[in-house]
Design an enzyme around this catalytic site. Structure first.
Site, PDB file in Angstrom:
ATOM      1  N   HIS A 164      33.037  45.442  45.674  1.00 28.34           N
ATOM      2  CA  HIS A 164      33.155  44.161  46.391  1.00 28.34           C
ATOM      3  C   HIS A 164      32.611  44.331  48.349  1.00 28.34           C
ATOM      4  O   HIS A 164      32.785  44.766  48.629  1.00 28.34           O
ATOM      5  CB  HIS A 164      34.717  43.348  46.160  1.00 28.34           C
ATOM      6  CG  HIS A 164      34.836  43.008  45.824  1.00 28.34           C
ATOM      7  ND1 HIS A 164      35.568  41.595  44.410  1.00 28.34           N
ATOM      8  CD2 HIS A 164      35.890  44.257  44.080  1.00 28.34           C
ATOM      9  CE1 HIS A 164      36.334  42.110  43.741  1.00 28.34           C
ATOM     10  NE2 HIS A 164      36.259  43.332  43.046  1.00 28.34           N
TER      11      HIS A 164
ATOM     12  N   GLN B  19      38.685  39.579  40.272  1.00 25.02           N
ATOM     13  CA  GLN B  19      38.643  39.795  39.483  1.00 25.02           C
ATOM     14  C   GLN B  19      39.026  41.017  38.183  1.00 25.02           C
ATOM     15  O   GLN B  19      38.820  40.101  37.065  1.00 25.02           O
ATOM     16  CB  GLN B  19      37.711  42.099  39.708  1.00 25.02           C
ATOM     17  CG  GLN B  19      37.660  43.039  38.797  1.00 25.02           C
ATOM     18  CD  GLN B  19      37.317  43.872  39.417  1.00 25.02           C
ATOM     19  OE1 GLN B  19      36.327  44.401  40.812  1.00 25.02           O
ATOM     20  NE2 GLN B  19      37.578  44.959  38.998  1.00 25.02           N
TER      21      GLN B  19
ATOM     22  N   CYS C 287      32.431  41.785  50.159  1.00 22.84           N
ATOM     23  CA  CYS C 287      33.468  41.635  50.882  1.00 22.84           C
ATOM     24  C   CYS C 287      34.219  43.012  51.757  1.00 22.84           C
ATOM     25  O   CYS C 287      34.675  42.021  52.423  1.00 22.84           O
ATOM     26  CB  CYS C 287      34.473  39.940  50.691  1.00 22.84           C
ATOM     27  SG  CYS C 287      35.483  41.173  48.995  1.00 22.84           S
TER      28      CYS C 287
ATOM     29  N   CYS D  20      32.012  37.215  44.424  1.00 22.58           N
ATOM     30  CA  CYS D  20      33.730  37.016  45.315  1.00 22.58           C
ATOM     31  C   CYS D  20      33.814  34.987  45.631  1.00 22.58           C
ATOM     32  O   CYS D  20      32.787  34.941  46.457  1.00 22.58           O
ATOM     33  CB  CYS D  20      33.898  37.785  46.027  1.00 22.58           C
ATOM     34  SG  CYS D  20      34.989  37.614  47.083  1.00 22.58           S
ATOM     35  N   GLU D  21      34.662  34.778  45.062  1.00 23.71           N
ATOM     36  CA  GLU D  21      35.265  33.663  45.540  1.00 23.71           C
ATOM     37  C   GLU D  21      35.947  33.141  47.071  1.00 23.71           C
ATOM     38  O   GLU D  21      35.704  31.691  47.471  1.00 23.71           O
ATOM     39  CB  GLU D  21      36.047  32.745  44.354  1.00 23.71           C
ATOM     40  CG  GLU D  21      37.364  33.129  44.007  1.00 23.71           C
ATOM     41  CD  GLU D  21      38.332  32.519  42.944  1.00 23.71           C
ATOM     42  OE1 GLU D  21      37.371  32.048  42.150  1.00 23.71           O
ATOM     43  OE2 GLU D  21      39.367  32.709  43.384  1.00 23.71           O
ATOM     44  N   HIS D  22      36.381  34.274  47.657  1.00 18.86           N
ATOM     45  CA  HIS D  22      36.435  34.243  48.658  1.00 18.86           C
ATOM     46  C   HIS D  22      36.130  34.151  50.069  1.00 18.86           C
ATOM     47  O   HIS D  22      35.960  33.438  50.736  1.00 18.86           O
ATOM     48  CB  HIS D  22      38.021  35.146  48.810  1.00 18.86           C
ATOM     49  CG  HIS D  22      38.946  35.400  47.689  1.00 18.86           C
ATOM     50  ND1 HIS D  22      39.783  36.485  47.450  1.00 18.86           N
ATOM     51  CD2 HIS D  22      39.290  34.346  47.726  1.00 18.86           C
ATOM     52  CE1 HIS D  22      40.590  36.022  46.443  1.00 18.86           C
ATOM     53  NE2 HIS D  22      40.647  35.311  46.638  1.00 18.86           N
ATOM     54  N   HIS D  23      34.882  34.753  49.556  1.00 18.63           N
ATOM     55  CA  HIS D  23      32.934  34.931  50.692  1.00 18.63           C
ATOM     56  C   HIS D  23      32.212  34.505  50.366  1.00 18.63           C
ATOM     57  O   HIS D  23      31.254  34.324  51.137  1.00 18.63           O
ATOM     58  CB  HIS D  23      33.565  36.139  51.212  1.00 18.63           C
ATOM     59  CG  HIS D  23      34.702  37.094  51.509  1.00 18.63           C
ATOM     60  ND1 HIS D  23      35.967  37.785  51.108  1.00 18.63           N
ATOM     61  CD2 HIS D  23      35.347  36.815  53.065  1.00 18.63           C
ATOM     62  CE1 HIS D  23      36.691  37.610  51.977  1.00 18.63           C
ATOM     63  NE2 HIS D  23      35.869  37.367  53.519  1.00 18.63           N
TER      64      HIS D  23
HETATM   65  N1  LIG Z   1      42.996  40.490  43.818  1.00 16.87           N
HETATM   66  C1  LIG Z   1      41.213  39.960  44.470  1.00 16.87           C
HETATM   67  N2  LIG Z   1      41.355  40.065  45.978  1.00 16.87           N
HETATM   68  C2  LIG Z   1      40.305  39.649  46.401  1.00 16.87           C
HETATM   69  C3  LIG Z   1      39.131  39.974  45.327  1.00 16.87           C
HETATM   70  N3  LIG Z   1      37.584  39.842  46.196  1.00 16.87           N
HETATM   71  C4  LIG Z   1      38.476  39.803  47.309  1.00 16.87           C
HETATM   72  N4  LIG Z   1      39.754  40.219  48.085  1.00 16.87           N
HETATM   73  C5  LIG Z   1      40.033  39.438  48.728  1.00 16.87           C
HETATM   74  O1  LIG Z   1      40.760  38.267  49.739  1.00 16.87           O
HETATM   75  C6  LIG Z   1      41.461  38.602  50.334  1.00 16.87           C
HETATM   76  C7  LIG Z   1      40.873  37.690  51.243  1.00 16.87           C
HETATM   77  O2  LIG Z   1      42.100  37.161  52.447  1.00 16.87           O
HETATM   78  P1  LIG Z   1      41.714  36.657  53.818  1.00 16.87           P
HETATM   79  O3  LIG Z   1      42.921  37.701  54.373  1.00 16.87           O
HETATM   80  O4  LIG Z   1      41.703  35.357  53.656  1.00 16.87           O
HETATM   81  O5  LIG Z   1      40.393  37.176  53.792  1.00 16.87           O
HETATM   82  P2  LIG Z   1      39.360  37.760  55.209  1.00 16.87           P
HETATM   83  O6  LIG Z   1      40.266  37.289  56.257  1.00 16.87           O
HETATM   84  O7  LIG Z   1      38.659  37.537  55.427  1.00 16.87           O
HETATM   85  O8  LIG Z   1      40.378  39.518  54.930  1.00 16.87           O
HETATM   86  P3  LIG Z   1      39.347  40.484  55.319  1.00 16.87           P
HETATM   87  O9  LIG Z   1      38.543  40.516  54.351  1.00 16.87           O
HETATM   88  O10 LIG Z   1      40.801  41.757  55.166  1.00 16.87           O
HETATM   89  O11 LIG Z   1      38.511  40.777  56.611  1.00 16.87           O
HETATM   90  C8  LIG Z   1      40.783  39.711  51.419  1.00 16.87           C
HETATM   91  O12 LIG Z   1      41.469  41.152  50.876  1.00 16.87           O
HETATM   92  C9  LIG Z   1      39.241  40.452  49.571  1.00 16.87           C
HETATM   93  O13 LIG Z   1      39.610  42.063  49.616  1.00 16.87           O
HETATM   94  C10 LIG Z   1      39.013  40.173  43.732  1.00 16.87           C
HETATM   95  O14 LIG Z   1      38.519  39.738  43.355  1.00 16.87           O
HETATM   96  N5  LIG Z   1      40.455  40.191  43.764  1.00 16.87           N
HETATM   97 ZN   LIG Z   2      35.605  38.595  49.561  1.00 17.09          ZN
END
Ligand SMILES: Nc1nc2c(ncn2[C@@H]2O[C@H](COP(=O)(O)OP(=O)(O)OP(=O)(O)O)[C@@H](O)[C@H]2O)c(=O)[nH]1
Ligand SMILES: [Zn+2]
Length: 225
Positions: free
Chosen positions: A182, A154, A184, A113-116
């Site tokens: 995921h 994804q 995360c 996952c590129e966000h975490h």
């Molecule tokens: N659309 C999409 N979202 C993703 C994917 N992988 C992770 N995410 C979401 O990316 C979002 C990042 O949101 P943020 O609010 O910036 O991160 P955060 O504060 O860690 O959010 P939480 O996960 O809700 O605690 C989260 O809701 C994740 O679930 C993906 O493959 N596709």
């Molecule tokens: Zn993530």
């Protein structure tokens, strides 16, 4: 040190890294340093993170971690950022005149996952209808693996797989469904251990209701991974 291949040459090998929104966002200078240089820099960065957390890097168990993580990033889990690692997809004539859809299902997906930077684990199901060309079965698994080995969302992973197969097979008639967990979402944050994410991309004939239904019937989504 600048690599022999410049970005134009690297892009010619691959999937046009820079440009459209379905491409992985990369900088123009992504390949201006070698993999060995990347490993050295990441190693120092990981060491810094661990030290900041207060860990003792002299500990026997911890001292190899920065190097291990750096090598894993460059050579394994993010190796799909480099188009030179893209699998060559050998194609053949459809000499049997097989005209039905071919489905490669339950392809293992390990991505990040590129966000975490946490794992995405699941299955991809890929299908195509031949336009005169067929591809070796394992090449579909390899293409899924190549694009999975990147920081991903994804939705983009699903589209990248379809676009690549459309290019290789010279047809729009390609589809992909991914069902993945995921970490995360499962292991932190909301900590919903059971939820998974389903994404799909349907090209050409797969946009038609009946063709799409046939594909979905074949894969009968099984979420026991
Ligand atoms: N659309 C999409 N979202 C993703 C994917 N992988 C992770 N995410 C979401 O990316 C979002 C990042 O949101 P943020 O609010 O910036 O991160 P955060 O504060 O860690 O959010 P939480 O996960 O809700 O605690 C989260 O809701 C994740 O679930 C993906 O493959 N596709
Ligand atoms: Zn993530």
């Amino acid at each position: 040190m600048k690599l022999d291949s410049n970005l134009d040459e690297i892009n010619a090998l691959g999937d046009d890294h820079i440009g459209t929104s379905t491409n992985t966002p990369m900088r123009e200078d992504a390949f201006e340093i070698s993999n060995e240089e990347k490993i050295d820099i990441i190693k120092a960065d990981v060491k810094h993170i661990m030290e900041t957390l207060g860990l003792d890097l002299n500990d026997d168990s911890l001292k190899g971690t920065p190097n291990r993580v750096a090598k894993m990033f460059v050579k394994e889990i993010f190796s799909g950022l480099d188009p030179r690692n893209k699998p060559s997809a050998s194609t053949f004539d459809n000499k049997y005149k097989y005209g039905e859809m071919l489905v490669e299902k339950n392809i293992t997906v390990y991505s990040t996952c590129e966000h975490h930077l946490l794992p995405i684990v699941g299955r991809a199901h890929v299908a195509y209808i031949s336009n005169g060309t067929v591809v070796g079965l394992s090449k579909m698994n390899r293409i899924v693996d190549y694009f999975s080995n990147r920081p991903q969302v994804q939705e983009r992973l699903t589209i990248q797989i379809v676009k690549e197969l459309q290019k290789v097979l010279n047809t729009e008639d390609v589809a992909c469904v991914i069902d993945a967990k995921h970490l995360c979402v499962n292991s932190r944050g909301i900590r919903d251990v059971d939820s998974s994410t389903v994404t799909s991309e349907f090209g050409g004939k797969f946009k038609e209701k009946e063709t799409r239904r046939e594909f979905l019937d074949y894969i009968k989504l099984d979420t026991t991974f």
